[in-house]
Write an enzyme that holds these catalytic residues in place. Structure first.
Site, short mmCIF file in Angstrom:
data_model
loop_
_atom_site.label_atom_id
_atom_site.label_comp_id
_atom_site.label_asym_id
_atom_site.label_seq_id
_atom_site.Cartn_x
_atom_site.Cartn_y
_atom_site.Cartn_z
CG ASN A 80 -0.23 -0.11 2.52
OD1 ASN A 80 0.98 -0.26 2.55
ND2 ASN A 80 -0.96 -0.01 3.60
CG PHE A 127 0.57 6.06 -1.99
CD1 PHE A 127 0.60 7.45 -1.94
CD2 PHE A 127 -0.21 5.39 -1.06
CE1 PHE A 127 -0.14 8.15 -1.00
CE2 PHE A 127 -0.95 6.09 -0.10
CZ PHE A 127 -0.91 7.47 -0.08
CG LEU A 128 5.54 10.31 -4.62
CD1 LEU A 128 6.59 10.69 -3.59
CD2 LEU A 128 6.13 10.54 -5.98
CB SER A 170 -5.42 11.85 1.03
OG SER A 170 -4.96 10.73 0.31
CG HIS A 188 -3.62 3.72 9.55
ND1 HIS A 188 -4.75 2.96 9.65
CD2 HIS A 188 -2.72 2.98 8.86
CE1 HIS A 188 -4.54 1.81 9.05
NE2 HIS A 188 -3.33 1.78 8.56
N GLY A 189 -6.10 5.53 7.84
CA GLY A 189 -6.37 5.32 6.41
C GLY A 189 -7.76 4.73 6.24
CE LYS A 196 0.06 0.99 -4.90
NZ LYS A 196 -0.18 1.35 -3.50
#
Lengths: 480, 146
Positions: free
Chosen positions: A203, A205-206, A384, A403-404, A479
């Site tokens: 999971n 990523f940038l 996000s 957190h997500g 990813k």
């Protein structure tokens, strides 16, 4: 044993799991009716009960709205421990020590990058490697690696990766102490040495995004965020080094103390013991590796984007830890005397974000009057969020929030290249460019494999354990 | 279990991580098949047999031996960029609660392949190694953190 412990709905967003005879604390779950149903479908509830069985655990054990089944503790589970009687458990912190998120802001607006998405995604993909099976571009000597583990993000800044101004904006200024690099095994160092400046997979990523909604003008302004502004989010952790630290200490603790009958993965050591202290130090070293890692990635992003936008300015908004244990002070109610007392405790957060309210000295000075920035990455292709920590979180959730989005779908291992390609195409149609090391890996992270981030954020906002500040819409995703 | 017992390994449902079972007539074969499952998580490409490496690990029971054995593959991938293709020799010795495994493995540089998932760690979550009386085979179960 009672298989269905009594669960009481306290408010629209919180539930209490009654303390059973073998539990040392009750469990407080933050969820709405829909999210609690999802938690009941896997082992989340059972695992939260196991967390409450640990010695020296303080009331309550907290389960957050994005919680799902992990190993040992559930992901999205928080325990606070008494420093004298309590234990520290790698299984309540996670294998990917300090898997965490950094948010960068830029002086670019949405209009500045329109039409350049494809060039951007290709450039960033080349600039920031996943490093899986290949390693990264940064090489350090063994001696230097020890410095990384001792100094964290400031090591990277000293080496020219990034700016001094970045450091005060990181949780604990990008360096956790105590951190004796001798507490990290040779094996862990060998796994990590080639991986600095890499994202990893899964999971991680940038993401380049745009601020598309502001919920709290004042706080957004303090964080330096405004509508249509381009942001960059980095999500990764301590790579193989941190994973090995967790594995090493699980084995050492098992040898020294055996493992709890209810779950081998919740093996632990007293916080005060030699081994407990060594693990805490090694865990901090791994977190420092993660801080340095993100600092290097920040530098790689800056250098790369400068080629496309020569006048670009990129600043750190904040960096939060997701898998970590911290010593923190809380006002604790003494029921007997109906009074409050400040107490230092060890808070273990696994898949959870610290969410301190205004005034805490741990928050960067610039943000102290509004509270700590809380960064919640969505799943690939979904929004996000930036939230702000609250006093209420300090009172009811050990200063923690989600957190997500939290996974709901199983991973499978069959070959799914075609599904990966489909997802890439579908996201492109929505205006989101994605590049991934592997199309199969992309399929694993399909947006529908996660809970709805909007639902999760709504619950914590309503519960008051963190408040919405801004929403970020993804434009470009790299990813690992 | 009757269908799955014909296969060397199977993947099971797990929300966040990857869970598998592997089978074999001997503990050695069962461990070898577990290693193959691990490889399948990492890549779906066929790995060439270019290099040979010897590994050995210890454990105090079958479970810890399996944990340490599988972890060795993650260590080789991260620290030596080595991905295995097949196991040439494998031997498990048990002496007074001391379990030892030695193996000769063949493989190639991982830089030549696409690694689809980086495995963070082997876990003890739901792990078992046992002899199944019905199938007359050893079976093990592992959850890996990805």
């Amino acid at each position: 044993m009672n298989k269905n412990p009594k669960m009481t709905k306290e408010t629209n967003t919180s539930w209490t799991l009654e303390r059973e005879s073998d539990m040392n604390a009750e469990v407080r779950i933050f969820a709405d009716d829909n999210l609690i149903k999802k938690m009941q479908e896997d082992a989340t509830i059972k695992q939260s009960k196991n967390m409450a069985k640990l010695l020296g655990v303080l009331e309550p054990v907290v389960v957050l709205a994005d919680a799902h089944q992990g190993y040992g503790a559930c992901i999205g589970g928080v325990s606070a421990m008494d420093l004298e009687k309590g234990v520290i458990s790698p299984g309540q912190i996670g294998y990917d020590i300090d898997c965490s998120v950094r948010l960068l802001k830029t002086n670019l607006k949405l209009a500045d990058i329109k039409g350049k998405e494809k060039i951007l995604v290709e450039n960033l993909f080349k600039a920031v490697p996943s490093g899986v099976g290949r390693g990264g571009k940064i090489t350090v000597s063994r001696k230097e690696l020890d410095e990384v583990l001792k100094k964290g993000a400031s090591w990277a800044v000293e080496k020219g990766y990034g700016l001094k101004e970045d450091l005060p904006k990181l949780e604990d200024k990008g360096c956790l102490v105590p951190c004796n690099s001798e507490d990290v095994s040779e094996r862990a160092k060998k796994r990590g040495i080639g991986q600095l400046g890499t994202l990893g997979s899964g999971n991680h990523f940038l993401e380049v995004g745009v601020v598309d909604e502001i919920y709290n003008e004042n706080t957004a302004k303090v964080f330096g965020l405004e509508k249509n502004q381009i942001t960059i989010m980095i999500h990764c952790g301590s790579r193989g080094l941190g994973h090995q630290v967790a594995s090493d200490y699980i084995k050492l603790m098992e040898e020294e103390y055996g493992y709890p009958e209810f779950d081998r993965e919740l093996v632990n050591a007293p916080i005060n013991s030699e081994l407990g202290k060594k693990y805490f130090s090694a865990m901090n070293c791994a977190a420092n590796f993660a801080f340095a890692n993100k600092q290097i990635i920040t530098h790689l992003v800056r250098e790369n984007l400068k080629k496309i936008f020569p006048k670009i300015k990129i600043d750190v908004v904040y960096e939060v830890c997701h898998n970590i244990a911290k010593m923190e002070n809380y006002e604790i109610k003494d029921k007997k005397f109906n009074s409050k007392k400040e107490k230092r405790v060890l808070v273990m957060r696994k898949g959870a974000t610290r969410s301190f309210g205004p005034g805490r000295k741990e928050i960067p000075e610039e943000y102290r009057k509004v509270g700590q920035p809380v960064l919640i990455p969505g799943s690939m292709g979904t929004a996000s969020y930036v939230l702000v920590g609250t006093k209420k979180a300090e009172e009811i959730s050990w200063g923690s929030t989600v957190h997500g989005a939290g996974r709901v779908k199983s991973r499978t291992v069959s070959s799914k290249q075609s599904k990966g390609a489909e997802i890439k195409q579908a996201l492109s149609k929505k205006g989101i460019e994605v590049m991934s090391e592997s199309l199969e890996g992309l399929a694993e992270e399909a947006p529908d494999a996660y809970k709805d981030i909007d639902d999760v954020v709504k619950v914590v906002d309503e519960a008051g354990i963190s408040k919405k500040v801004a929403r970020l819409k993804p434009l470009i995703v790299i990813k690992g | 279990m009757s269908q799955s017992s014909k296969k060397n390994h199977i993947f099971l449902k797990h929300t966040a991580d990857v869970k598998f079972q592997a089978f074999g007539k001997t503990p050695e074969k069962c461990f070898e098949n577990a290693a193959c499952a691990l490889k399948e998580i990492l890549t779906s490409q066929r790995i060439k047999t270019i290099k040979t490496k010897k590994i050995s690990c210890k454990g105090k029971d079958f479970e810890s031996l399996l944990y340490n054995f599988l972890e060795e593959f993650l260590f080789l991938l991260n620290s030596k960029n080595f991905i295995f293709s097949k196991i040439k020799k494998i031997d498990i010795e048990i002496q007074k609660k001391q379990y030892k495994i030695t193996a000769e493995i063949q493989g190639d540089s991982s830089k030549n392949y696409q690694i689809k998932t980086d495995i963070k760690a082997i876990t003890y979550n739901d792990m078992f190694v046992k002899f199944d009386d019905k199938t007359k085979k050893y079976a093990c179960q592992v959850v890996v953190d990805v």
